[in-house]
Scaffold this motif. Structure first.
Motif, PDB file in Angstrom:
ATOM      1  N   MET A 156       0.862  -1.126  -0.093  1.00  0.00           N
ATOM      2  CA  MET A 156      -0.106  -0.059   0.029  1.00  0.00           C
ATOM      3  C   MET A 156       1.087   1.250  -0.123  1.00  0.00           C
ATOM      4  SD  MET A 156      -2.850   1.216   2.867  1.00  0.00           S
ATOM      5  CE  MET A 156      -3.486  -0.298   2.793  1.00  0.00           C
ATOM      6  N   SER A 157       0.477   2.253  -0.718  1.00  0.00           N
ATOM      7  CA  SER A 157       1.553   3.553  -0.841  1.00  0.00           C
ATOM      8  C   SER A 157       1.174   4.334   0.412  1.00  0.00           C
ATOM      9  CB  SER A 157       1.067   4.436  -2.132  1.00  0.00           C
ATOM     10  OG  SER A 157      -0.154   4.931  -2.024  1.00  0.00           O
ATOM     11  N   LEU A 158       2.177   5.175   0.480  1.00  0.00           N
ATOM     12  CA  LEU A 158       2.222   6.297   1.658  1.00  0.00           C
ATOM     13  C   LEU A 158       1.080   7.041   1.415  1.00  0.00           C
ATOM     14  CD1 LEU A 158       3.718   7.131   4.004  1.00  0.00           C
ATOM     15  CD2 LEU A 158       4.873   8.809   2.453  1.00  0.00           C
ATOM     16  N   GLY A 159       0.747   7.463   0.361  1.00  0.00           N
ATOM     17  CA  GLY A 159      -0.458   8.578   0.173  1.00  0.00           C
ATOM     18  C   GLY A 159      -1.698   7.602   0.595  1.00  0.00           C
ATOM     19  N   LYS A 160      -2.042   6.300   0.289  1.00  0.00           N
ATOM     20  CA  LYS A 160      -3.245   5.582   0.775  1.00  0.00           C
ATOM     21  C   LYS A 160      -3.094   5.542   2.200  1.00  0.00           C
ATOM     22  CE  LYS A 160      -3.917   3.204  -3.547  1.00  0.00           C
ATOM     23  NZ  LYS A 160      -3.912   1.915  -4.434  1.00  0.00           N
ATOM     24  N   ARG A 161      -2.001   5.272   2.738  1.00  0.00           N
ATOM     25  CA  ARG A 161      -1.967   5.360   4.115  1.00  0.00           C
ATOM     26  C   ARG A 161      -2.463   6.434   4.965  1.00  0.00           C
ATOM     27  NH1 ARG A 161       3.716   1.867   4.103  1.00  0.00           N
ATOM     28  NH2 ARG A 161       2.769  -0.377   3.958  1.00  0.00           N
ATOM     29  N   LEU A 162      -1.904   7.489   4.346  1.00  0.00           N
ATOM     30  CA  LEU A 162      -2.373   8.745   4.864  1.00  0.00           C
ATOM     31  C   LEU A 162      -3.722   9.008   4.873  1.00  0.00           C
ATOM     32  CD1 LEU A 162      -1.497  11.434   6.213  1.00  0.00           C
ATOM     33  CD2 LEU A 162      -1.218  12.314   4.319  1.00  0.00           C
ATOM     34  N   ALA A 163      -4.399   8.674   3.780  1.00  0.00           N
ATOM     35  CA  ALA A 163      -5.907   8.873   3.312  1.00  0.00           C
ATOM     36  C   ALA A 163      -6.581   8.091   4.436  1.00  0.00           C
ATOM     37  CB  ALA A 163      -6.194   8.701   2.031  1.00  0.00           C
ATOM     38  N   GLN A 164      -6.113   6.883   4.635  1.00  0.00           N
ATOM     39  CA  GLN A 164      -6.879   5.778   5.659  1.00  0.00           C
ATOM     40  C   GLN A 164      -6.669   6.455   6.791  1.00  0.00           C
ATOM     41  OE1 GLN A 164      -5.175   1.871   4.882  1.00  0.00           O
ATOM     42  NE2 GLN A 164      -6.737   1.428   3.331  1.00  0.00           N
ATOM     43  N   SER A 165      -5.707   6.800   7.363  1.00  0.00           N
ATOM     44  CA  SER A 165      -5.213   7.608   8.719  1.00  0.00           C
ATOM     45  C   SER A 165      -6.258   8.733   8.983  1.00  0.00           C
ATOM     46  CB  SER A 165      -3.805   8.113   8.800  1.00  0.00           C
ATOM     47  OG  SER A 165      -3.686   8.842   9.919  1.00  0.00           O
ATOM     48  N   ALA A 166      -6.575   9.680   7.868  1.00  0.00           N
ATOM     49  CA  ALA A 166      -7.232  10.850   7.942  1.00  0.00           C
ATOM     50  C   ALA A 166      -8.812  10.191   7.909  1.00  0.00           C
ATOM     51  CB  ALA A 166      -7.410  11.510   6.642  1.00  0.00           C
ATOM     52  N   GLN A 167      -9.237   9.042   7.402  1.00  0.00           N
ATOM     53  CA  GLN A 167     -10.577   8.615   7.513  1.00  0.00           C
ATOM     54  C   GLN A 167     -10.819   8.118   8.926  1.00  0.00           C
ATOM     55  OE1 GLN A 167     -10.308   5.837   4.206  1.00  0.00           O
ATOM     56  NE2 GLN A 167     -10.947   7.660   2.811  1.00  0.00           N
ATOM     57  N   LYS A 168      -9.702   7.469   9.329  1.00  0.00           N
ATOM     58  CA  LYS A 168      -9.978   6.912  10.808  1.00  0.00           C
ATOM     59  C   LYS A 168     -10.039   7.816  11.965  1.00  0.00           C
ATOM     60  CE  LYS A 168      -7.532   4.014  14.246  1.00  0.00           C
ATOM     61  NZ  LYS A 168      -6.033   3.283  14.450  1.00  0.00           N
ATOM     62  N   GLU A 169      -9.297   8.930  11.670  1.00  0.00           N
ATOM     63  CA  GLU A 169      -9.404  10.022  12.715  1.00  0.00           C
ATOM     64  C   GLU A 169     -10.720  10.839  12.594  1.00  0.00           C
ATOM     65  OE1 GLU A 169      -7.096  11.238  14.959  1.00  0.00           O
ATOM     66  OE2 GLU A 169      -5.938   9.635  14.388  1.00  0.00           O
ATOM     67  N   ALA A 170     -11.179  11.003  11.423  1.00  0.00           N
ATOM     68  CA  ALA A 170     -12.546  11.730  11.257  1.00  0.00           C
ATOM     69  C   ALA A 170     -13.561  10.587  11.844  1.00  0.00           C
ATOM     70  CB  ALA A 170     -12.676  11.857   9.717  1.00  0.00           C
ATOM     71  N   ALA A 171     -13.598   9.340  11.661  1.00  0.00           N
ATOM     72  CA  ALA A 171     -14.490   8.168  12.084  1.00  0.00           C
ATOM     73  C   ALA A 171     -14.444   8.368  13.538  1.00  0.00           C
ATOM     74  CB  ALA A 171     -14.064   6.796  11.579  1.00  0.00           C
ATOM     75  N   LEU A 172     -13.358   8.506  14.247  1.00  0.00           N
ATOM     76  CA  LEU A 172     -13.335   8.636  15.798  1.00  0.00           C
ATOM     77  C   LEU A 172     -13.726   9.796  16.379  1.00  0.00           C
ATOM     78  CD1 LEU A 172      -9.925   7.065  16.185  1.00  0.00           C
ATOM     79  CD2 LEU A 172     -11.950   5.975  16.649  1.00  0.00           C
ATOM     80  N   LYS A 173     -14.320  10.900  15.251  1.00  0.00           N
ATOM     81  CA  LYS A 173     -14.804  12.049  15.692  1.00  0.00           C
ATOM     82  C   LYS A 173     -13.831  12.972  16.367  1.00  0.00           C
ATOM     83  CE  LYS A 173     -19.599  10.951  14.900  1.00  0.00           C
ATOM     84  NZ  LYS A 173     -19.587  10.916  13.513  1.00  0.00           N
TER      85      LYS A 173
END
Length: 170
Positions: free
Chosen positions: A1-18
């Motif tokens: 998985m690319s670094l960019g995809k990892r960052l996008a997933q990290s952002a999605q996780k942070e948003a999901a955790l409100k």
């Protein structure tokens, strides 16, 4: 998985955790050479597909600056690959400290005092922001800019590729 995809997933996780805004997201990967490439971004707001981005910073640690490319060459490589942004980027200068700057080209901007992209490229780091010139004279303010998840991934991966030693580029 690319670094960019990892960052996008990290952002999605942070948003999901409100988490409270602005959100901070980060990701990293270790290259075959042993170097570590990491990405960090600040988001003023997010939704399912878009991030209102304040700043993106990609850095590469554990390699020598004698990788065969100057900050100017890395900046030009980044500008040539980031053609999907709303404005074209072009190399502007290298300052006395060795930091290269690329900015939106005036031909692709909507007006004389319109907001513009600026990337600062060092031996081991690329930082991308958007700035709005002051209406009343000199000066500028950093302003958030919208990026889809797909464009966020591409920006991060292109910045990482501009920094990686030649043998580690994908």
């Amino acid at each position: 998985m690319s670094l960019g995809k990892r960052l996008a997933q990290s952002a999605q996780k942070e948003a999901a955790l409100k988490r409270p805004l602005p959100l901070e997201a980060s990701a990293s990967e270790t290259l075959p050479s042993g170097a570590t490439v990491s990405a960090r971004a600040t988001f003023a707001d997010t939704d399912k597909y878009t991030k209102l981005t304040g700043q993106i910073r990609v850095s590469c640690e554990g390699t020598s600056s004698a990788r065969g490319a100057t900050p100017q060459e890395r900046a030009e490589r980044f500008a040539q690959s980031a053609t999907y942004l709303s404005e074209s980027l072009q190399f502007v200068e290298t300052d006395a400290g060795g930091t290269a700057t690329v900015r939106s080209t005036p031909e692709t901007m909507s007006g004389r005092r319109s907001a513009y992209f600026e990337a600062k490229v060092k031996d081991d780091e690329v930082t991308l922001q958007r700035f709005q010139p002051s209406e009343s004279g000199p000066g500028r303010t950093s302003v958030p800019f919208p990026l889809s998840d797909d464009i966020l991934v591409r920006v991060v991966d292109d910045a990482a590729n501009a920094l990686k030693p030649r043998r580690d580029r994908s």
